[in-house]
Design an enzyme around this catalytic site. Structure first.
Site, PDB file in Angstrom:
ATOM      1  CB  CYS A   1      -0.951  -0.012   1.188  1.00  0.00           C
ATOM      2  SG  CYS A   1      -2.034  -1.443   1.160  1.00  0.00           S
TER       3      CYS A   1
ATOM      4  CG  HIS B   1      -3.188   3.208   2.027  1.00  0.00           C
ATOM      5  ND1 HIS B   1      -3.695   2.717   0.843  1.00  0.00           N
ATOM      6  CD2 HIS B   1      -3.251   2.183   2.922  1.00  0.00           C
ATOM      7  CE1 HIS B   1      -4.033   1.452   1.018  1.00  0.00           C
ATOM      8  NE2 HIS B   1      -3.782   1.105   2.264  1.00  0.00           N
TER       9      HIS B   1
ATOM     10  CG  ASN C   1      -6.702  -1.077   1.382  1.00  0.00           C
ATOM     11  OD1 ASN C   1      -6.027  -0.782   0.395  1.00  0.00           O
ATOM     12  ND2 ASN C   1      -6.158  -1.387   2.541  1.00  0.00           N
TER      13      ASN C   1
END
Ligand code: UT7
Length: 333
Positions: A109, A252, A282
């Site tokens: 990520c 993020h 996500n």
């Protein structure tokens, strides 16, 4: 390095929280209240990563007003490649970017931010002039769909940013920090399975293959709310930036509670915190450019805007970058 164009692509198929409760013991209320996610996009079995990333790349090229032949570099952040030898070359081939070197970068990520910073070094050194930085993942292929603690969190997506060499006074990468802590690697893994077979008498070999994603959610949550503010504080102090001067906080997209906690640490009003978690969940390396592209295209992010960004996740890895968005009119200026 000037940030001059953006583009994104997501699969058409959306899966709601309620649909997920048909498979695992969860609820729309639990997922929304604990994460902010309402639905996520999922690639079908005949939708690999390459075409999705290529669509995002084409959109970024069009936004910047560039041709594929203009590119010197395609850097693709992904942890779910179509090919472990590299997916970026497939995207380069599909684009027809015949002058560009293309390779993958894996940092989960944090991948997009690490790739953007890496591309910046090639552009600043004068080695290259134009680059496309892609963040693309389809973790739907790697989650355990019977594990409610992870399968509700992730979605698929791709997005890209076009970046260009520029004079120092126009540089949009105002500062950055990158960090890793491999001693905490076990908190979030998508690791090789341990299976071997006998190749010859007395010769065994491992059979390649990866286990589903595993995460200790609470540990990763604690890591994120501790390290992200710390790295951003360092970044703001080192660049002499007051948090009040930031137009946007672009983190993020893992959990709305993390976004809110980081914003509160810097007294950044929540309307300046970019979030599209509700729609996409996500998407790993794609979250930051996906959110950036959405806010650029709907006019929230304007040329000259100052953006504090931070990526964090498996590795463990995390980092921050202070960015100034230029927009397409700066291209080739
Ligand atoms: O992109 C990489 C970075 N990743 C992250 O930043 C993720 C960070 N972690 C998180 O966002 C949160 O820890 C989660 C969203 C993953 C979990 O939220 P939480 O508030 O930390 O929940 P928890 O793990 O403490 O679990 C609380 C309860 C547990 O039940 P018991 O033991 O209290 O009875 C879980 O079993 O919630 C249960 N639970 C669920 N219940 C319904 C866990 N997942 C679910 C679910 N639906 N999907």
């Amino acid at each position: 390095m000037a940030l001059v164009g953006s583009g994104s692509a997501v699969p058409a198929f959306a899966v709601s929280n309620t649909r997920l409760s048909e498979r695992v013991d969860t609820s729309d209320d639990w997922i929304r209240s604990r994460t902010g996610i309402a639905e996520r996009r999922i690639c079908g079995p005949d939708e690999p990563l390459t075409p999705l990333a290529t669509r995002a790349a084409e959109a970024a090229l069009a936004h910047a007003g560039w041709q594929a032949e203009d590119l010197d570099l395609i850097l693709m952040a992904t942890s779910s490649p179509d090919d472990l030898f590299g997916t970026a070359p497939r995207v380069q081939g599909a684009l027809g970017a015949k002058h560009a070197v293309a390779f993958d970068l894996t940092a989960a990520c944090s991948g997009f931010l690490f790739a953007l910073i890496t591309a910046g070094q090639y552009l600043r050194s004068g080695a290259m002039r134009r680059a496309l930085v892609i963040g693309a993942d389809q973790l739907s292929r790697w989650v355990d769909w019977d594990d409610r603690t992870t399968c509700v969190l992730f979605g698929d997506g791709a997005a890209a940013v076009a970046v260009e060499a520029c004079p120092a006074e126009a540089d949009g990468l105002l500062g950055f920090r990158m960090r890793s802590d491999g001693t905490r690697n076990g908190c979030l893994t998508l690791a090789q399975t341990e299976r071997h077979h006998s190749v010859l008498s007395g010769v065994d070999a491992q059979i390649g293959g990866f286990a589903p994603l595993r995460m200790n959610g609470q540990e990763v949550y604690k890591f994120a709310v501790r390290e992200v503010p710390a790295v951003l504080k360092e970044l703001l102090e080192s660049t002499g930036t007051d948090p009040g001067a930031l137009n946007w906080l672009l983190l993020h997209q893992a959990n709305q509670r993390i976004l809110d906690a980081v914003a509160d640490r810097f007294a950044i009003p929540h309307e300046r915190v970019l979030s599209n978690l509700a729609s996409y969940g996500n998407t790993s390396a794609a979250t930051i450019p996906l959110m950036l592209d959405e806010a650029v295209k709907d006019g929230r992010i304007q040329p000259g805007d100052l953006i504090a960004s931070s990526g964090f996740g498996a590795g463990l890895s995390w980092g921050g970058a202070l960015l100034r968005w230029s927009g397409p009119q700066a291209a080739a200026a």
